[in-house]
Design a protein around this motif. Structure first.
Motif, short mmCIF file in Angstrom:
data_model
loop_
_atom_site.label_atom_id
_atom_site.label_comp_id
_atom_site.label_asym_id
_atom_site.label_seq_id
_atom_site.Cartn_x
_atom_site.Cartn_y
_atom_site.Cartn_z
N VAL A 1 8.82 10.38 -4.03
CA VAL A 1 9.32 11.59 -3.88
C VAL A 1 9.08 12.49 -5.35
N GLN A 2 9.03 13.81 -5.06
CA GLN A 2 8.69 15.03 -6.08
C GLN A 2 7.51 14.43 -7.07
N GLU A 3 7.79 14.13 -8.29
CA GLU A 3 6.50 13.89 -9.06
C GLU A 3 6.11 12.62 -9.06
N LYS A 4 6.89 11.83 -8.04
CA LYS A 4 6.30 10.48 -8.00
C LYS A 4 5.14 10.25 -7.02
N VAL A 5 4.90 11.44 -6.27
CA VAL A 5 3.94 11.29 -5.22
C VAL A 5 2.62 11.11 -5.89
N THR A 6 2.48 11.55 -6.87
CA THR A 6 1.02 11.39 -7.66
C THR A 6 0.66 9.94 -8.01
N LEU A 7 1.65 9.09 -7.90
CA LEU A 7 1.50 7.65 -8.17
C LEU A 7 0.34 6.92 -7.23
N LEU A 8 0.47 7.70 -5.96
CA LEU A 8 -0.44 7.16 -4.93
C LEU A 8 -1.63 7.77 -4.76
N ASP A 9 -2.00 8.64 -5.80
CA ASP A 9 -3.23 9.14 -5.63
C ASP A 9 -4.59 8.52 -5.84
N SER A 10 -4.55 7.54 -6.74
CA SER A 10 -5.58 6.36 -7.05
C SER A 10 -5.53 5.26 -6.21
N LEU A 11 -4.76 4.86 -5.44
CA LEU A 11 -4.58 3.83 -4.70
C LEU A 11 -5.40 3.95 -3.33
N ARG A 12 -5.63 2.93 -2.46
CA ARG A 12 -6.51 3.05 -1.39
C ARG A 12 -6.07 1.81 -0.43
N PRO A 13 -5.89 1.70 0.69
CA PRO A 13 -5.47 0.65 1.80
C PRO A 13 -6.21 -0.60 1.45
N GLY A 14 -5.64 -1.52 1.43
CA GLY A 14 -6.13 -2.96 1.32
C GLY A 14 -6.04 -3.38 -0.22
N GLN A 15 -5.70 -2.45 -1.15
CA GLN A 15 -5.52 -2.90 -2.35
C GLN A 15 -4.00 -3.53 -2.81
N LYS A 16 -4.01 -4.45 -3.54
CA LYS A 16 -2.90 -5.49 -3.81
C LYS A 16 -2.22 -4.67 -4.91
N VAL A 17 -0.82 -4.40 -4.77
CA VAL A 17 0.17 -3.62 -5.47
C VAL A 17 1.38 -4.35 -5.72
N THR A 18 2.13 -4.23 -6.79
CA THR A 18 3.47 -4.43 -7.08
C THR A 18 4.33 -3.21 -7.01
N VAL A 19 5.05 -2.89 -6.23
CA VAL A 19 5.80 -1.41 -6.25
C VAL A 19 7.53 -1.98 -6.70
N THR A 20 7.85 -1.20 -7.55
CA THR A 20 9.30 -1.04 -8.24
C THR A 20 9.98 0.08 -7.43
N PHE A 21 11.16 -0.23 -6.82
CA PHE A 21 11.78 0.62 -6.06
C PHE A 21 13.21 0.49 -6.17
N ASP A 22 14.06 1.45 -5.56
CA ASP A 22 15.39 1.46 -5.42
C ASP A 22 15.66 1.62 -4.03
N ILE A 23 16.92 1.25 -3.48
CA ILE A 23 17.54 1.15 -2.30
C ILE A 23 18.36 2.43 -2.40
N ARG A 24 18.15 3.52 -1.46
CA ARG A 24 18.84 4.56 -1.33
C ARG A 24 19.53 4.59 0.00
N GLY A 25 20.91 4.91 0.28
CA GLY A 25 21.68 5.04 1.42
C GLY A 25 22.32 6.29 1.66
N ARG A 26 22.64 6.71 2.98
CA ARG A 26 23.39 7.96 3.20
C ARG A 26 23.90 7.74 4.60
N GLU A 27 24.79 8.77 4.86
CA GLU A 27 25.52 8.78 6.12
C GLU A 27 25.13 10.25 6.82
N TYR A 28 24.89 10.27 8.02
CA TYR A 28 24.78 11.57 8.36
C TYR A 28 25.08 11.49 9.94
N ASN A 29 26.14 12.44 10.44
CA ASN A 29 26.62 12.42 11.55
C ASN A 29 27.04 10.87 11.94
N GLY A 30 27.68 10.28 11.36
CA GLY A 30 28.43 8.89 11.65
C GLY A 30 27.52 7.81 11.65
#
Length: 116
Positions: free
Chosen positions: A45-74
């Protein structure tokens, strides 16, 4: 808390910008997990979308991520929100074939190969 996963990129979607100005971009990474590979969707999201610009399908990557959770209409939803990508060295991009032998040395040639 940060998590990591390593796999090959299956697809990278185009960035989507919403009326509010919020921008997100998603990619799918195939992770080998025993008999059944898992196709994991990650969003950037936001400024992090540019991290994908130089990548392509088939390429091996290690991604660091956070888990985000939310409630919507139960109902409850989870997202994997990436914020760092380490791309593996791509042998084809460097012109080096991992299977090719190294450059020959003088000891690789016999006496009959010497032109003088």
């Amino acid at each position: 808390m940060a998590y990591d996963l390593t796999g090959k990129i299956k697809l990278i979607q185009d960035a989507k910008t919403f009326d509010s100005g919020f921008t997100k971009r998603e990619m799918v990474v195939i992770v080998e997990d025993g008999k059944y590979p898992q196709e994991i969707n990650l969003e950037f999201v936001q400024e992090k979308v540019t991290l994908l610009d130089s990548l392509r399908p088939g390429q091996k990557v290690t991604v660091t991520f956070d888990i985000r959770g939310r409630e919507y209409n139960g109902r409850y939803f989870n997202n994997l929100q990436g914020w760092k990508i380490d791309a593996a060295e791509d042998a084809s991009a460097t012109g080096i074939d991992e299977q090719s032998p190294p450059f020959p040395t003088p000891s690789d040639f016999g006496d009959e190969d010497i032109p003088f």
